[in-house]
Scaffold this active site. Structure first.
Site, PDB file in Angstrom:
ATOM      1  N   GLY A 122       1.869   8.420  -0.924  1.00  0.00           N
ATOM      2  CA  GLY A 122       2.072   9.273  -2.100  1.00  0.00           C
ATOM      3  C   GLY A 122       1.369   8.677  -3.296  1.00  0.00           C
ATOM      4  CB  SER A 146       1.469  -1.599  -6.231  1.00  0.00           C
ATOM      5  OG  SER A 146       0.262  -2.139  -6.693  1.00  0.00           O
ATOM      6  CE  LYS A 164      -5.185   7.288  -2.645  1.00  0.00           C
ATOM      7  NZ  LYS A 164      -5.331   5.954  -3.248  1.00  0.00           N
ATOM      8  NE  ARG A 173      -5.645  -1.435  -5.583  1.00  0.00           N
ATOM      9  CZ  ARG A 173      -5.153  -1.993  -4.465  1.00  0.00           C
ATOM     10  NH1 ARG A 173      -5.037  -3.286  -4.383  1.00  0.00           N
ATOM     11  NH2 ARG A 173      -4.740  -1.242  -3.458  1.00  0.00           N
ATOM     12  CG  ASN A 174     -10.146   2.776  -3.617  1.00  0.00           C
ATOM     13  OD1 ASN A 174     -10.982   2.328  -2.847  1.00  0.00           O
ATOM     14  ND2 ASN A 174      -8.840   2.727  -3.362  1.00  0.00           N
ATOM     15  CD  GLU A 183      -7.666  -0.475   3.104  1.00  0.00           C
ATOM     16  OE1 GLU A 183      -8.761  -0.601   3.684  1.00  0.00           O
ATOM     17  OE2 GLU A 183      -6.605  -0.967   3.518  1.00  0.00           O
TER      18      GLU A 183
HETATM   19  N1  NAD Z   1      -1.653  -1.413  -4.153  1.00  0.00           N
HETATM   20  C1  NAD Z   1      -1.275  -0.156  -4.204  1.00  0.00           C
HETATM   21  O1  NAD Z   1      -1.024   0.406  -5.280  1.00  0.00           O
HETATM   22  C2  NAD Z   1      -1.141   0.632  -2.928  1.00  0.00           C
HETATM   23  C3  NAD Z   1      -0.310   1.756  -2.918  1.00  0.00           C
HETATM   24  C4  NAD Z   1      -0.182   2.493  -1.760  1.00  0.00           C
HETATM   25  C5  NAD Z   1      -0.878   2.103  -0.611  1.00  0.00           C
HETATM   26  N2  NAD Z   1      -1.670   1.025  -0.640  1.00  0.00           N
HETATM   27  C6  NAD Z   1      -2.360   0.648   0.601  1.00  0.00           C
HETATM   28  O2  NAD Z   1      -1.684  -0.483   1.159  1.00  0.00           O
HETATM   29  C7  NAD Z   1      -2.622  -1.311   1.861  1.00  0.00           C
HETATM   30  C8  NAD Z   1      -2.523  -2.726   1.313  1.00  0.00           C
HETATM   31  O3  NAD Z   1      -2.943  -2.671  -0.040  1.00  0.00           O
HETATM   32  P1  NAD Z   1      -2.605  -3.822  -1.081  1.00  0.00           P
HETATM   33  O4  NAD Z   1      -2.813  -3.243  -2.407  1.00  0.00           O
HETATM   34  O5  NAD Z   1      -1.296  -4.470  -0.799  1.00  0.00           O
HETATM   35  O6  NAD Z   1      -3.800  -4.847  -0.741  1.00  0.00           O
HETATM   36  P2  NAD Z   1      -3.795  -6.409  -0.965  1.00  0.00           P
HETATM   37  O7  NAD Z   1      -5.201  -6.830  -0.784  1.00  0.00           O
HETATM   38  O8  NAD Z   1      -3.084  -6.740  -2.220  1.00  0.00           O
HETATM   39  O9  NAD Z   1      -2.908  -6.969   0.245  1.00  0.00           O
HETATM   40  C9  NAD Z   1      -3.284  -6.796   1.597  1.00  0.00           C
HETATM   41  C10 NAD Z   1      -2.276  -7.498   2.473  1.00  0.00           C
HETATM   42  O10 NAD Z   1      -2.674  -7.325   3.847  1.00  0.00           O
HETATM   43  C11 NAD Z   1      -2.569  -8.578   4.473  1.00  0.00           C
HETATM   44  N3  NAD Z   1      -3.476  -8.664   5.621  1.00  0.00           N
HETATM   45  C12 NAD Z   1      -4.773  -8.326   5.686  1.00  0.00           C
HETATM   46  N4  NAD Z   1      -5.250  -8.597   6.924  1.00  0.00           N
HETATM   47  C13 NAD Z   1      -4.218  -9.121   7.625  1.00  0.00           C
HETATM   48  C14 NAD Z   1      -4.074  -9.604   8.945  1.00  0.00           C
HETATM   49  N5  NAD Z   1      -5.110  -9.632   9.793  1.00  0.00           N
HETATM   50  N6  NAD Z   1      -2.863 -10.053   9.340  1.00  0.00           N
HETATM   51  C15 NAD Z   1      -1.833 -10.037   8.492  1.00  0.00           C
HETATM   52  N7  NAD Z   1      -1.898  -9.598   7.227  1.00  0.00           N
HETATM   53  C16 NAD Z   1      -3.086  -9.147   6.807  1.00  0.00           C
HETATM   54  C17 NAD Z   1      -2.952  -9.584   3.397  1.00  0.00           C
HETATM   55  O11 NAD Z   1      -2.533 -10.880   3.721  1.00  0.00           O
HETATM   56  C18 NAD Z   1      -2.188  -9.004   2.212  1.00  0.00           C
HETATM   57  O12 NAD Z   1      -0.833  -9.388   2.245  1.00  0.00           O
HETATM   58  C19 NAD Z   1      -3.989  -0.655   1.674  1.00  0.00           C
HETATM   59  O13 NAD Z   1      -4.285   0.120   2.796  1.00  0.00           O
HETATM   60  C20 NAD Z   1      -3.800   0.215   0.431  1.00  0.00           C
HETATM   61  O14 NAD Z   1      -4.679   1.325   0.419  1.00  0.00           O
HETATM   62  C21 NAD Z   1      -1.817   0.255  -1.762  1.00  0.00           C
HETATM   63  O1  G3P Z   2      -5.462   0.909  -6.094  1.00  0.00           O
HETATM   64  P1  G3P Z   2      -5.888   1.936  -5.092  1.00  0.00           P
HETATM   65  O2  G3P Z   2      -7.145   2.638  -5.452  1.00  0.00           O
HETATM   66  O3  G3P Z   2      -5.865   1.369  -3.692  1.00  0.00           O
HETATM   67  O4  G3P Z   2      -4.766   3.089  -5.088  1.00  0.00           O
HETATM   68  C1  G3P Z   2      -3.434   2.720  -4.925  1.00  0.00           C
HETATM   69  C2  G3P Z   2      -2.603   3.826  -4.324  1.00  0.00           C
HETATM   70  O5  G3P Z   2      -3.165   4.278  -3.112  1.00  0.00           O
HETATM   71  C3  G3P Z   2      -2.346   4.980  -5.248  1.00  0.00           C
HETATM   72  O6  G3P Z   2      -1.430   5.861  -4.662  1.00  0.00           O
END
Ligand code: NAD
Ligand code: G3P
Length: 311
Positions: free
Chosen positions: A115, A119, A170, A234-235, A260
């Site tokens: 959604g 974060s 997106k 970040r994107n 991503e």
């Molecule tokens: N940050 C946001 O606002 C947000 C919101 C919704 C969804 N997401 C999605 O969540 C996912 C993670 O994003 P993030 O912001 O936490 O990224 P991040 O880079 O802050 O963290 C990534 C995490 O994945 C772990 N990881 C990566 N490869 C690994 C492996 N081989 N084994 C174990 N752990 C591993 C890393 O250690 C780290 O804890 C992405 O797909 C992102 O699109 C992020």
């Molecule tokens: O920081 P981004 O671009 O990975 O976006 C974070 C979340 O996916 C927003 O919902």
């Protein structure tokens, strides 16, 4: 929420990056028994998930398969629900995270959580809403109640692939919109870019078997708007930085966490080439990231395509 205290669960969150940490804070709010696992943990993944009712994966795309393969070898509670919170596509296979989870651990219900969820805003306790989607309604409701709180409104949905793809696709568009803002192209251009991009997201979604109407909801249009309108994304930051003259490598090095959309653009264009799906915005993002064209050429290329009906 009146129904939060009735049934505390044991919840394991895998990944302690930005998203794993935000999900951790949400689960803590509701006082479930929480265990967080990351590669730095002094205990094994097997220990972390033992007796867990819900196992939530918030790792980036590159970690999904290795985590799912590890969990495949671990004894889980028979009723344990798996939750995928990753937004990406796998490089080699083109699979979504939920497709990987489902193929490796088919005997457990799977829920996708996605959604408009930046974060940093969630960590700051600001109100937000999300979607938990599953073919298993009971599993979706369990996860809904684990996360729902005064500041986090959670909806269920029965189209997991649609919900997942909204969040994944997106990210590519947010790079384009970040670049559009970085060039100061204006609100008309930005609105056109977001709106036409939603159409191409739906085209891809339909190929994956998603319901088109899912993309009008929180996990589709909602997340597209959040990500394309916030410099917390970040994107978006990657696109903006490229428009400011930074190389892709510098832009990635300067952001905190994972964008991503960079990898997703490449995987997506590979799928769309093979399946002949028309995704002009994502394609120009991919060519820009590969260094095949300049940003100016991308703008001109999008504007100078053959004229066509809107639908
Ligand atoms: N940050 C946001 O606002 C947000 C919101 C919704 C969804 N997401 C999605 O969540 C996912 C993670 O994003 P993030 O912001 O936490 O990224 P991040 O880079 O802050 O963290 C990534 C995490 O994945 C772990 N990881 C990566 N490869 C690994 C492996 N081989 N084994 C174990 N752990 C591993 C890393 O250690 C780290 O804890 C992405 O797909 C992102 O699109 C992020
Ligand atoms: O920081 P981004 O671009 O990975 O976006 C974070 C979340 O996916 C927003 O919902």
């Amino acid at each position: 929420m009146q129904n939060m205290r009735s049934d505390l669960k044991k919840v394991t969150i895998i990944g302690s990056g930005a998203w794993g940490s935000a999900l951790t804070s949400l689960v803590k709010t509701n006082q479930h028994h929480l265990q967080v696992w990351s590669r730095q943990s002094p205990y094994s993944l097997a220990e972390a998930v033992a007796d867990s009712d819900a196992i939530i994966s918030a790792v980036s795309m590159k970690g999904v398969r290795v985590i799912a393969e590890t969990l495949q070898t671990v004894k889980l509670l028979p009723h344990a629900v798996l939750v995928s919170a990753t937004k990406g596509l796998e490089t080699i296979t083109g699979q979504t995270p939920s497709q990987i989870w489902q193929s490796l651990i088919p005997d457990h219900p799977l829920v996708v959580l996605s959604g408009p969820n930046l974060s940093e805003e969630i960590m700051a306790g600001k109100p937000a809403a999300t979607v938990v989607a599953s073919k298993d309604e009971n599993a979706a409701q369990l996860i809904q109640h684990i996360f729902a709180s005064r500041n986090f409104r959670v909806y269920t949905n029965s189209d997991p692939v649609g919900v997942e793809l909204g969040g994944t696709l997106k990210n590519v568009i947010a790079i384009a919109v970040g670049a559009c803002d970085g060039l100061n192209l204006g609100t008309n251009a930005k609105s056109a870019l977001i709106t036409r991009s939603l159409i191409e997201i739906i085209r891809v979604g339909v190929y994956f078997g998603a319901q088109p109407e899912t993309f009008w909801g929180l996990s589709g249009l909602g997340d597209l708007l959040a990500t394309c309108n916030s410099n917390l994304s970040r994107n978006y930051q990657v696109g903006y930085a490229i428009a400011q003259g930074q190389s892709l490598e510098t832009a990635i090095a300067n952001i905190h966490g994972t964008a991503e959309g960079v990898n997703t653009a490449s995987v997506l264009v590979g799928i769309c080439d093979r399946e002949k799906i028309y995704v002009p915005v994502s394609r120009y993002v991919h060519r820009l990231l590969k260094g095949e064209i300049t940003l100016q050429q991308a703008v001109e290329g999008l504007m100078e395509r053959d004229l066509k009906p809107e639908n």
